[in-house]
Design a protein around this motif. Sequence first.
Motif, PDB file in Angstrom:
ATOM      1  N   SER A   1      42.610   3.417 -53.843  1.00 38.42           N
ATOM      2  CA  SER A   1      43.033   4.018 -52.571  1.00 38.42           C
ATOM      3  C   SER A   1      44.081   3.151 -51.873  1.00 38.42           C
ATOM      4  O   SER A   1      45.069   3.679 -51.339  1.00 38.42           O
ATOM      5  CB  SER A   1      41.855   4.165 -51.609  1.00 38.42           C
ATOM      6  OG  SER A   1      40.726   4.587 -52.256  1.00 38.42           O
TER       7      SER A   1
ATOM      8  N   ALA B   1      34.511  11.921 -46.249  1.00 40.09           N
ATOM      9  CA  ALA B   1      35.378  12.438 -45.190  1.00 40.09           C
ATOM     10  C   ALA B   1      35.623  13.934 -45.333  1.00 40.09           C
ATOM     11  O   ALA B   1      35.819  14.440 -46.446  1.00 40.09           O
ATOM     12  CB  ALA B   1      36.704  11.692 -45.203  1.00 40.09           C
TER      13      ALA B   1
ATOM     14  N   ARG C   1      33.250   4.020 -40.829  1.00 36.56           N
ATOM     15  CA  ARG C   1      32.482   5.253 -40.606  1.00 36.56           C
ATOM     16  C   ARG C   1      31.065   5.153 -41.159  1.00 36.56           C
ATOM     17  O   ARG C   1      30.184   5.911 -40.755  1.00 36.56           O
ATOM     18  CB  ARG C   1      33.226   6.458 -41.202  1.00 36.56           C
ATOM     19  CG  ARG C   1      34.621   6.687 -40.591  1.00 36.56           C
ATOM     20  CD  ARG C   1      35.242   7.974 -41.135  1.00 36.56           C
ATOM     21  NE  ARG C   1      35.125   8.027 -42.564  1.00 36.56           N
ATOM     22  CZ  ARG C   1      36.131   8.174 -43.433  1.00 36.56           C
ATOM     23  NH1 ARG C   1      37.364   8.325 -43.000  1.00 36.56           N
ATOM     24  NH2 ARG C   1      35.914   8.192 -44.720  1.00 36.56           N
TER      25      ARG C   1
ATOM     26  N   ASP D   1      37.828  13.005 -53.062  1.00 37.28           N
ATOM     27  CA  ASP D   1      38.505  11.788 -52.598  1.00 37.28           C
ATOM     28  C   ASP D   1      39.416  11.260 -53.704  1.00 37.28           C
ATOM     29  O   ASP D   1      39.938  12.057 -54.475  1.00 37.28           O
ATOM     30  CB  ASP D   1      37.464  10.768 -52.114  1.00 37.28           C
ATOM     31  CG  ASP D   1      36.929  11.154 -50.739  1.00 37.28           C
ATOM     32  OD1 ASP D   1      37.655  11.811 -49.987  1.00 37.28           O
ATOM     33  OD2 ASP D   1      35.779  10.803 -50.422  1.00 37.28           O
ATOM     34  N   ALA D   2      39.551   9.950 -53.780  1.00 36.40           N
ATOM     35  CA  ALA D   2      40.486   9.388 -54.753  1.00 36.40           C
ATOM     36  C   ALA D   2      39.878   9.344 -56.158  1.00 36.40           C
ATOM     37  O   ALA D   2      39.789   8.297 -56.785  1.00 36.40           O
ATOM     38  CB  ALA D   2      40.914   8.003 -54.302  1.00 36.40           C
TER      39      ALA D   2
ATOM     40  N   GLY E   1      38.946   0.522 -44.806  1.00 33.54           N
ATOM     41  CA  GLY E   1      39.076   1.425 -43.665  1.00 33.54           C
ATOM     42  C   GLY E   1      37.883   2.351 -43.495  1.00 33.54           C
ATOM     43  O   GLY E   1      37.236   2.393 -42.441  1.00 33.54           O
ATOM     44  N   SER E   2      37.549   3.070 -44.578  1.00 32.00           N
ATOM     45  CA  SER E   2      36.481   4.065 -44.477  1.00 32.00           C
ATOM     46  C   SER E   2      35.108   3.435 -44.210  1.00 32.00           C
ATOM     47  O   SER E   2      34.169   4.140 -43.823  1.00 32.00           O
ATOM     48  CB  SER E   2      36.430   4.911 -45.753  1.00 32.00           C
ATOM     49  OG  SER E   2      36.306   4.078 -46.875  1.00 32.00           O
TER      50      SER E   2
ATOM     51  N   TRP F   1      44.238   8.664 -44.997  1.00 33.50           N
ATOM     52  CA  TRP F   1      45.141   8.301 -46.089  1.00 33.50           C
ATOM     53  C   TRP F   1      46.408   7.735 -45.483  1.00 33.50           C
ATOM     54  O   TRP F   1      47.233   8.473 -44.970  1.00 33.50           O
ATOM     55  CB  TRP F   1      45.433   9.518 -46.994  1.00 33.50           C
ATOM     56  CG  TRP F   1      46.029   9.141 -48.323  1.00 33.50           C
ATOM     57  CD1 TRP F   1      47.334   9.309 -48.733  1.00 33.50           C
ATOM     58  CD2 TRP F   1      45.352   8.518 -49.419  1.00 33.50           C
ATOM     59  NE1 TRP F   1      47.495   8.826 -49.998  1.00 33.50           N
ATOM     60  CE2 TRP F   1      46.288   8.337 -50.450  1.00 33.50           C
ATOM     61  CE3 TRP F   1      44.033   8.083 -49.638  1.00 33.50           C
ATOM     62  CZ2 TRP F   1      45.971   7.746 -51.680  1.00 33.50           C
ATOM     63  CZ3 TRP F   1      43.704   7.499 -50.855  1.00 33.50           C
ATOM     64  CH2 TRP F   1      44.667   7.339 -51.861  1.00 33.50           C
TER      65      TRP F   1
ATOM     66  N   ILE G   1      37.766  15.143 -42.731  1.00 38.69           N
ATOM     67  CA  ILE G   1      39.167  14.970 -42.323  1.00 38.69           C
ATOM     68  C   ILE G   1      39.556  13.620 -42.921  1.00 38.69           C
ATOM     69  O   ILE G   1      38.948  12.596 -42.605  1.00 38.69           O
ATOM     70  CB  ILE G   1      39.334  14.922 -40.771  1.00 38.69           C
ATOM     71  CG1 ILE G   1      38.782  16.185 -40.094  1.00 38.69           C
ATOM     72  CG2 ILE G   1      40.800  14.660 -40.395  1.00 38.69           C
ATOM     73  CD1 ILE G   1      39.626  17.419 -40.198  1.00 38.69           C
ATOM     74  N   LYS G   2      40.542  13.638 -43.805  1.00 41.48           N
ATOM     75  CA  LYS G   2      40.799  12.459 -44.634  1.00 41.48           C
ATOM     76  C   LYS G   2      41.647  11.385 -43.971  1.00 41.48           C
ATOM     77  O   LYS G   2      42.609  11.701 -43.258  1.00 41.48           O
ATOM     78  CB  LYS G   2      41.503  12.870 -45.936  1.00 41.48           C
ATOM     79  CG  LYS G   2      40.760  13.899 -46.774  1.00 41.48           C
ATOM     80  CD  LYS G   2      39.503  13.339 -47.411  1.00 41.48           C
ATOM     81  CE  LYS G   2      38.865  14.359 -48.359  1.00 41.48           C
ATOM     82  NZ  LYS G   2      37.483  13.977 -48.713  1.00 41.48           N
TER      83      LYS G   2
ATOM     84  N   ARG H   1      39.896  -9.562 -47.958  1.00 42.10           N
ATOM     85  CA  ARG H   1      39.177  -8.676 -47.018  1.00 42.10           C
ATOM     86  C   ARG H   1      37.750  -9.169 -46.763  1.00 42.10           C
ATOM     87  O   ARG H   1      37.216  -9.025 -45.667  1.00 42.10           O
ATOM     88  CB  ARG H   1      39.149  -7.264 -47.564  1.00 42.10           C
ATOM     89  CG  ARG H   1      40.517  -6.601 -47.531  1.00 42.10           C
ATOM     90  CD  ARG H   1      40.394  -5.232 -48.110  1.00 42.10           C
ATOM     91  NE  ARG H   1      41.598  -4.453 -47.980  1.00 42.10           N
ATOM     92  CZ  ARG H   1      41.632  -3.153 -48.191  1.00 42.10           C
ATOM     93  NH1 ARG H   1      40.520  -2.511 -48.521  1.00 42.10           N
ATOM     94  NH2 ARG H   1      42.752  -2.479 -48.072  1.00 42.10           N
TER      95      ARG H   1
ATOM     96  N   LYS I   1      48.106   3.679 -43.897  1.00 43.78           N
ATOM     97  CA  LYS I   1      47.911   2.665 -42.846  1.00 43.78           C
ATOM     98  C   LYS I   1      49.206   2.428 -42.093  1.00 43.78           C
ATOM     99  O   LYS I   1      50.286   2.486 -42.685  1.00 43.78           O
ATOM    100  CB  LYS I   1      47.486   1.334 -43.480  1.00 43.78           C
ATOM    101  CG  LYS I   1      46.164   1.377 -44.220  1.00 43.78           C
ATOM    102  CD  LYS I   1      45.848   0.014 -44.822  1.00 43.78           C
ATOM    103  CE  LYS I   1      44.628   0.019 -45.707  1.00 43.78           C
ATOM    104  NZ  LYS I   1      44.763   0.760 -46.958  1.00 43.78           N
TER     105      LYS I   1
HETATM  106  C1  DP6 Z   1      40.421   9.260 -50.005  1.00 46.15           C
HETATM  107  O1  DP6 Z   1      38.786   3.187 -47.205  1.00 46.15           O
HETATM  108  O2  DP6 Z   1      38.893   3.089 -49.725  1.00 46.15           O
HETATM  109  O3  DP6 Z   1      38.328   8.265 -49.502  1.00 46.15           O
HETATM  110  O4  DP6 Z   1      41.163   1.060 -46.338  1.00 46.15           O
HETATM  111  O5  DP6 Z   1      42.493   0.612 -48.381  1.00 46.15           O
HETATM  112  O6  DP6 Z   1      40.035   0.158 -48.369  1.00 46.15           O
HETATM  113  P1  DP6 Z   1      41.167   1.021 -47.830  1.00 46.15           P
HETATM  114  O7  DP6 Z   1      40.914   2.496 -48.364  1.00 46.15           O
HETATM  115  P2  DP6 Z   1      39.578   3.359 -48.441  1.00 46.15           P
HETATM  116  O8  DP6 Z   1      40.229   4.824 -48.489  1.00 46.15           O
HETATM  117  C2  DP6 Z   1      39.450   5.992 -48.500  1.00 46.15           C
HETATM  118  C3  DP6 Z   1      40.326   7.157 -48.758  1.00 46.15           C
HETATM  119  C4  DP6 Z   1      39.613   8.465 -48.986  1.00 46.15           C
HETATM  120  C5  DP6 Z   1      39.563   9.299 -47.715  1.00 46.15           C
HETATM  121  C6  DP6 Z   1      38.549   8.921 -46.664  1.00 46.15           C
HETATM  122  O9  DP6 Z   1      37.467   8.400 -47.001  1.00 46.15           O
HETATM  123  O10 DP6 Z   1      38.816   9.221 -45.488  1.00 46.15           O
END
Ligand code: DP6
Length: 398
Positions: free
Chosen positions: A212, A19, A162, A306-307, A158-159, A24, A21-22, A78, A26
């Motif tokens: 994350s 990403a 993409r 990222d994380a 979530g990510s 972070w 644009i991040k 999930r 829900k």
């Molecule tokens: C910092 O998609 O791993 O990489 O939806 O809880 O599974 P969950 O989280 P995840 O979070 C990614 C966070 C990130 C920023 C990003 O990829 O946008």
Amino acid sequence: MAEDRNMAVVTCSAPVNIAVIKYWGKRDEEAILPINSSLSVTLHQDQLKTTTTVAVSRDFKEDRIWLNGTEDNITHPRLQTCLREIRRLARKRRNSGDENCNTFPTVSYKVHICSANNFPTAAGLASSAAGYACLVYALAKLYGLEGELSEIARQGSGSACRSMYGGFVQWVMGEKTDGSDSIAQQIKPESHWPELRVLILVVSAERKPVGSTTGMQTSVKTSPLLKHRAEKIVPERMKEMTEAIQCRDFESFAQITMKESNQFHATCLDTFPPIFYLNDISRRIINLVHKYNSHHGETRVAYTFDAGPNAVIYTLHHHVEEFVEVVKHFFPPEENGGQFLKGLPVKSVSLSEQLKSSIQTDPVKAGIQYIISTKVGPGPQLMEGPNHHLLGKDGLPK
Ligand code: DP6
């Protein structure tokens, strides 16, 4: 889809995305609906990918999954959501009387899933994104489903939504409570900006201290900065970033990317108790990039984190060689430490004394374990031919 006597099997691969644009936070934990839109670059699968084989057979007694060689828990909520949603779509189509359905396996058979990454899992390299995207794409191919699938991948991680597309991808946060408008969309394909290059500086290949999912939960609960960012800053940056990509404006792309990374880590620090993903090496990389850019009087490279402590560097192809040399100079690899530069080849060049002295930092030996050099890449792929299958004819890992 290959059919053995009793078994239907499909193998696919899916990419990692990083990403700019991040995402972070829900607004809905169950459906995985974000508090802001996000935007990412899909990396090339020649260097980083998940491969997943899915098979169904009337002989299978239960659903099973193997991840990187070890059997894992199929009851993970999930995972169950993704399986349920795909099966629901397959059933819906069957009930609609679509004639083509008969060429695909029945939904009632149990499924075996086998998945493997060609890069370190959970090192902050978005492995869950590639993993869920690959699972959803492979199951969709198995059952002959087409159309909007990012909504299902999103419910895995979530990510992951993409990673359902190549090139430059946005995840529109959406407004609906059922999440049907929270989907990924390609902004530009991978061919749009061929000069763009990506370097992953692997600082640590260990598991992240705070995942994350938990990390962002605490941030949503405790960080006023995160709320401000989601409401006021991200909407504007999404527009600016989309424009920078459309115009291939590296200067703006790079500036927003770095500011986004910094603000994401600032929200982690604003979380209570605070979360630290960057380490001393990460901070040294940040300084190095700024000094390098200021030496040249223009933004030639951008970092994002990222994380986890690993840096992802975006640059243009004509700057890659010098920057890799700078990294090698300030983070000299361990002798006998194995191959330092993996992925796309990068020629060695010599650095000017002027450049070295204007960076003015003490080298840190083995601070970076290795570099993966890659570029923008396509979305998930179907891998045809039995050689690719990770499951053998008995439906078990080969
Ligand atoms: C910092 O998609 O791993 O990489 O939806 O809880 O599974 P969950 O989280 P995840 O979070 C990614 C966070 C990130 C920023 C990003 O990829 O946008």
